[in-house]
Scaffold this motif. Structure first.
Motif, short mmCIF file in Angstrom:
data_model
loop_
_atom_site.label_atom_id
_atom_site.label_comp_id
_atom_site.label_asym_id
_atom_site.label_seq_id
_atom_site.Cartn_x
_atom_site.Cartn_y
_atom_site.Cartn_z
N PHE A 161 0.83 -1.20 0.00
CA PHE A 161 0.00 0.00 0.00
C PHE A 161 0.87 1.26 0.00
N ALA A 162 1.93 1.26 0.80
CA ALA A 162 2.79 2.44 0.91
C ALA A 162 3.51 2.75 -0.39
N GLN A 163 3.73 1.74 -1.24
CA GLN A 163 4.34 1.99 -2.54
C GLN A 163 3.34 2.59 -3.52
N VAL A 164 2.08 2.19 -3.42
CA VAL A 164 1.05 2.66 -4.35
C VAL A 164 0.60 4.07 -4.01
N ALA A 165 0.51 4.39 -2.72
CA ALA A 165 -0.10 5.64 -2.28
C ALA A 165 0.47 6.90 -2.94
N PRO A 166 1.79 7.07 -3.03
CA PRO A 166 2.30 8.31 -3.64
C PRO A 166 1.90 8.48 -5.10
N VAL A 167 1.76 7.37 -5.82
CA VAL A 167 1.37 7.44 -7.23
C VAL A 167 -0.13 7.72 -7.33
N ALA A 168 -0.91 7.04 -6.50
CA ALA A 168 -2.37 7.18 -6.55
C ALA A 168 -2.85 8.54 -6.07
N GLN A 169 -1.99 9.32 -5.44
CA GLN A 169 -2.41 10.66 -5.02
C GLN A 169 -2.80 11.51 -6.22
N ALA A 170 -2.41 11.09 -7.42
CA ALA A 170 -2.76 11.84 -8.62
C ALA A 170 -4.26 11.95 -8.80
N PHE A 171 -5.01 10.94 -8.33
CA PHE A 171 -6.47 10.98 -8.49
C PHE A 171 -7.23 10.87 -7.17
N SER A 172 -6.53 11.01 -6.04
CA SER A 172 -7.15 10.77 -4.74
C SER A 172 -7.07 12.00 -3.83
#
Length: 303
Positions: A161-172
């Motif tokens: 989850f911690a690896q995905v979160a910085p990238v997913a902030q683009a739409f979250s």
């Protein structure tokens, strides 16, 4: 969807990554667009290839692939947003599925609202293949996707989850870890239980006010400043009173979601009498021809 319809936003400094996005529906199309705008190298796949070609024409630097396997090849994170459990399995498994193309250690982040069962199934299959799987259903509707303001609830391994979160902030606007595999989907079910009850209560209140001859826009302005306030009231109350339902989250989708909720409730022994009743009411709306109406159309039963 035009570029102008996706609201401009500021992206935090996140190193560019190679990512894929599977499913370019009303949610996935702008979500993939935000990833591209944030500087990531995005490869998209959509069952209807014309939709994928339109996306790559709009977002310079993006590309599309003819299969999920080819889209996932070389991607550090594969994002996905499709319709249901069967759709999800179809893009993940099999010789042309994403898992077949993913490199060991890469991550599949699924934003489909699906069952907790399929999330756990795909998590286990990913582990067997040396991959990672996060179930990450979303809330916020079409407007939230377009504006990059989705709420995302995640299940799986916290380090992944911690690896995905910085990238997913683009739409979250909120990307939150909820627990082990399946916890994201279970949290989304809680969300849909709340929404179903809120919309039915709002429908009854507005129908009552209209029958009583009240100026409902004024009523909603007043009570929206007190204890009755909710997102549904703020964003759907006046359109419900006006009989406008040509936007937002479709009744067919809500019935799919409530079917998942009720199946899980049968499994874990939870009694959901109001949710089951509202699900039947949505069936009435479908019978009225409102399959694609917004879920606020519950009020049509009461008119």
């Amino acid at each position: 969807m035009s570029t102008a319809s996706i609201a401009a936003r500021s992206y935090a400094a996140t190193p560019a990554q190679s990512v894929a996005f599977l499913g370019l529906g009303v949610m996935g199309y702008p979500m993939a667009g935000h990833l591209s705008r944030a500087g990531h190298q995005v490869t998209v796949y959509n069952r209807t290839q014309a939709r994928a070609r339109a996306w790559t024409a709009e977002f310079a630097g993006g590309r599309h692939a003819p299969t999920p396997r080819e889209a996932a090849a070389g991607a550090h994170i594969v994002f996905c947003c499709v319709g249901n459990d069967a759709d999800l399995r179809s893009v993940v498994l099999g010789p042309d599925g994403a898992f077949a193309g993913m490199q060991p250690g890469s991550i599949f982040a699924d934003h489909t609202t699906a069952s907790a069962e399929v999330a756990r199934e795909l998590y286990a299959e990913a582990q067997r293949r040396g991959l990672h799987f996060i179930d990450a259903p979303i809330s916020g509707g079409q407007a939230g996707a377009a504006n990059g303001q989705l709420t995302v609830m995640c299940g799986g391994d916290e380090a992944v989850f911690a690896q995905v979160a910085p990238v997913a902030q683009a739409f979250s606007r909120a990307f939150t870890y909820m627990g082990e595999s399946g916890s994201g989907q279970l949290t989304k079910m809680v969300n849909q239980i709340c929404v179903a009850g809120l919309v039915q209560g709002l429908a009854e209140a507005i129908a009552f006010g209209l029958r009583a001859g009240l100026d409902m826009p004024r009523v909603l302005d007043v009570i929206g400043k007190g204890a009755a306030q909710s997102w549904q009231m703020d964003n759907r109350g006046k359109t419900m009173a006006a009989g406008q339902f040509d936007f937002g989250f479709a009744v067919d989708w809500m019935r799919k979601d409530l079917g998942l909720v009720l199946a899980e409730a049968r499994r874990n022994g939870t009694r959901l009498p109001v949710t089951a009743l509202v699900d039947q009411f949505y069936g009435d709306i479908q019978d009225m021809g409102g399959q694609r109406w917004d879920i606020s159309s519950l009020i049509q039963r009461l008119r």
